[in-house]
Design an enzyme around this catalytic site. Structure first.
Site, short mmCIF file in Angstrom:
data_model
loop_
_atom_site.label_atom_id
_atom_site.label_comp_id
_atom_site.label_asym_id
_atom_site.label_seq_id
_atom_site.Cartn_x
_atom_site.Cartn_y
_atom_site.Cartn_z
N GLU A 264 4.21 -9.41 13.37
CA GLU A 264 4.18 -9.61 11.92
C GLU A 264 5.61 -9.82 11.42
O GLU A 264 6.54 -9.16 11.87
CB GLU A 264 3.57 -8.37 11.25
CG GLU A 264 3.56 -8.41 9.73
CD GLU A 264 3.21 -7.07 9.11
OE1 GLU A 264 2.70 -7.08 7.98
OE2 GLU A 264 3.46 -6.02 9.75
N LYS A 325 -3.93 -11.34 6.58
CA LYS A 325 -4.12 -9.89 6.48
C LYS A 325 -5.08 -9.54 5.34
O LYS A 325 -4.91 -9.99 4.20
CB LYS A 325 -2.75 -9.23 6.25
CG LYS A 325 -2.72 -7.72 6.31
CD LYS A 325 -1.28 -7.25 6.16
CE LYS A 325 -1.12 -5.76 6.35
NZ LYS A 325 0.30 -5.36 6.22
N CYS A 376 -0.71 -4.80 11.35
CA CYS A 376 -0.03 -3.57 10.90
C CYS A 376 -0.99 -2.50 10.38
O CYS A 376 -1.92 -2.10 11.08
CB CYS A 376 1.03 -3.94 9.87
SG CYS A 376 2.35 -2.70 9.70
#
Length: 522
Positions: A264, A325, A376
Site C-alpha cells: 500500500e 480499499k 491494511c
C-alpha cells in the site's frame, strides 16, 4: 451527600475494573500475554456482581477506557487527544456491557449469556461509528496459542466467545456461593476447551498447486521531505528493490517469482496521471517480466477525492485489474462531517483529499491463481475477508503501510491479526509493507518469514494454493449473528426478570388476593 457516599463505595470497583482493563490490554502485542484475558474477564465480572445498573455503567467504562488506553497508545502518534478520544469512545461500549451485565449475572444461565453479550459488544465496536473499529477483539490475542486454532472452526467471533467463556468459567469456580458441583463442571469444561485445542492439527498443505510470489519492502525515507519528493523516493525504493531482485534471478541465486507484490502507498502519486511514476512502475514490470501488484493512491472518482488501490500491472498489457480499499480509516484517510469540522480543527487539513471506499471485494485472478487482496486496517473486518474467500481467493494478500506507526506496537498487532486470518481462512497470507512488517504466514498461522521494520526486505516464497474452505468460512457470519442474538436474548430475559422483581417488591402493588374456593351460591 448520599450520592457522594454511593460514588465513594463504587470507586474501588471502578479502580479494580480499570486494572482488569489494563491487564487485558497487555494480553495483546507487543506485550503478548494472551492468557491475561482469562484473568481480566473474571476480575471485571467480580467488580460488576451485585451492583446497580448505574454503577455497572461506571465500572464498565473504567474497564473499557483502561483497556483501549493500553491497547492502542500508538494512536498518540496522530495526537494524544485522538488516543484519549478513541479510548473513551470504545470504553463506552463496555460501559453499556457493564450496565446490562449487572442484571444478566442474576440469571440462572448467566455463564452462557455473559460471553454472548461480550460478542455482541465486540460486534457493536466493529460496526459503529463510521464503520467501527474491530481492533479489540479477544480472539486477536491468540495467534500464537493452540486456542487460536479454533478460529478455523468457529471464526473470530466464535473464538472471542470461547475466550470469554473460559474467563467466565474461571469466575464461576471462584465466585462466592457457587456449589461444589458447579465449580467442578466449570473447571472441567474450561480445561477441556484449553487443552482440547492443543489436539487440533491444521494442515499447511494446499491442493497440489503452488505459486511463487515476491514481497517487496522498499522502505521509506526519513521525515522532513516535501510530499512529492518523499512519495517519489518511496516508489523508487521499491523500483530499486525489484531491480535488485531481478539481478539475483538472472544470477541464479533467486527463483523467478510468478507475481511481485508492492505494498500500500508504494506510490502516493496517481500512476494513471503522472508520467514519471508510470515510467518507474513499467521499468520494474518489464525488468521482472511478471505482473506487479502495485499499491497506489489514485485521484477521483470525484473532485478532491481519491482511492487507495491495488493495481495489477502486467508487463505486456499494462495496468489492468484494480481493487479499491473498502474500509478507509476515518480521520486518517477521510474526514466524517468534513465541512463542519474543518473550520474548527485545522489539523485535519493534513489528511488532504477524501478517500472514497471501493465497491466489491479484491478478488484478482492472475495467471491461473485467484488472489484475495486486502489493504491494511481492513483485514480486521470480517466481511472483507469473507467476501474474498467466498469469491474464490486461493491465496490472500495484505498490502499495508505502517510507516506512521513504526516502533509503536501497531505493526505487531496488525501482524497478529493477519495470523488469525490465516488460521480462520486456511489460506497462506502474503504481506507487503512499505517499511515493515512484511512476511509470509502459513495456513495454520505459523510464520515463514517476518521482516524487520524500517529496512529494505525482499522475500520470495513458494506457497500452496488452497481451494477448500474451513468450517469458519462455510459458516460465514452466522456464528456472530447467533451469539449476538443470544446475548440480546439474555439481556431481554434480565430486563424482564428485573421488572418482575420490582413489581413483587413494590409495597403499593400488593399481590392480588388468592381467589376464594368457597362455592358461590346461585
Amino acid at each position: 451527600m448520599d450520592r457522594l457516599k454511593a460514588l465513594g463505595r463504587i470507586m474501588p470497583r471502578v479502580v479494580a475494573a480499570a486494572a482488569a482493563g489494563a491487564l487485558l490490554g497487555f494480553a495483546f502485542e507487543p506485550h503478548d500475554h494472551p492468557w491475561l484475558t482469562i484473568v481480566a474477564v473474571p476480575l471485571l465480572l467480580a467488580a460488576l456482581n451485585g451492583i446497580s445498573m448505574k454503577a455497572g455503567f461506571l465500572v464498565g467504562a473504567g474497564f473499557g477506557i483502561a483497556y483501549y488506553a493500553v491497547l492502542v497508545p500508538w494512536l498518540s502518534v496522530i495526537g494524544g487527544d485522538a488516543a484519549i478520544a478513541l479510548a473513551i469512545l470504545e470504553g463506552l461500549f463496555y460501559a453499556v456491557f457493564g450496565l446490562f451485565a449487572t442484571q444478566v449475572l442474576k440469571l440462572r444461565l448467566w455463564a452462557l449469556w455473559i460471553p454472548c453479550l461480550w460478542v455482541a459488544t465486540e460486534f457493536a465496536t466493529a460496526s459503529v461509528p463510521f464503520g467501527g473499529f474491530p481492533w479489540g477483539r479477544l480472539a486477536w490475542a491468540f495467534s500464537d496459542e493452540s486456542l487460536g486454532r479454533l478460529a478455523a472452526y468457529v471464526g473470530i467471533p466464535g473464538l472471542s466467545f470461547l475466550v470469554a467463556f473460559v474467563g467466565v468459567l474461571l469466575y464461576a469456580v471462584l465466585r462466592r456461593g457457587t456449589t461444589l458441583r458447579l465449580r467442578a463442571v466449570a473447571l472441567v469444561a474450561g480445561l477441556a476447551i484449553v487443552f482440547g485445542s492443543a489436539l487440533i492439527h491444521l494442515s499447511i498443505e494446499g491442493d497440489g498447486q503452488t505459486v511463487r510470489a515476491a514481497m517487496v519492502q522498499g522502505n521509506v525515507p526519513g521525515k522532513g521531505l516535501e510530499f512529492l519528493g518523499r512519495a517519489r523516493t518511496v516508489t523508487r525504493n521499491h523500483l530499486q528493490a525489484t531491480l535488485d531482485l531481478q539481478k539475483r534471478v538472472e544470477a541464479g541465486t533467486e527463483l523467478k517469482p510468478d507475481l511481485v507484490i508492492w505494498p500500500e502507498n508504494s506510490t502516493d502519486i496517481d500512476p494513471y496521471k503522472d508520467a514519471e511514476t508510470r515510467a518507474d512502475i513499467e521499468t520494474a514490470v518489464k525488468a521482472v517480466g511478471v505482473p506487479i501488484l502495485v499499491g497506489a493512491v489514485t485521484e477521483g472518482p470525484g473532485e478532491n477525492e481519491r482511492q487507495t488501490t491495488g493495481i495489477v500491472w502486467d508487463p505486456a498489457t499494462g495496468p489492468g485489474q484494480r481493487y479499491a480499499k473498502r474500509h478507509p480509516v476515518p480521520f486518517g484517510e477521510y474526514i466524517p462531517f468534513r465541512d463542519q469540522l474543518l473550520p474548527y480543527i485545522k489539523r485535519l487539513e493534513m489528511i488532504g483529499a477524501q478517500t472514497v471506499p471501493g465497491v466489491g471485494p479484491g478478488v484478482m485472478p492472475i495467471r491461473g491463481v485467484t488472489y484475495g487482496d486486502v489493504i491494511c486496517f481492513e483485514l480486521a473486518y470480517d466481511n472483507v475477508i469473507h467476501d474474498v474467500v467466498k469469491g474464490g481467493a486461493q491465496v490472500l494478500i495484505v498490502q499495508t503501510n505502517n510507516a506512521t506507526y513504526g516502533g509503536t506496537g501497531q505493526p505487531e498487532q496488525q501482524f497478529a491479526i493477519t495470523r488469525m486470518r490465516a488460521i480462520e481462512t486456511g489460506r497462506t497470507v502474503l504481506i507487503a509493507s512499505t517499511s515493515g512488517i512484511s512476511g509470509v504466514i502459513r495456513p495454520d498461522g505459523s510464520v515463514e518469514h517476518k521482516s524487520a521494520q524500517f529496512v529494505p526486505d525482499v522475500y520470495v516464497a513458494t506457497v500452496p494454493v488452497q481451494n477448500g474452505q474451513t468450517l469458519a468460512m462455510t459458516l460465514g457470519g452466522w456464528p456472530e449473528w447467533i451469539l449476538t442474538g443470544l446475548g440480546l436474548l439474555g439481556l431481554v430475559l434480565a430486563v424482564v426478570a428485573r421488572r418482575r422483581q420490582r413489581v413483587d417488591e413494590d409495597p403499593q402493588n400488593p399481590p392480588a388476593a388468592t381467589p376464594s374456593r368457597e362455592k358461590v351460591p346461585v
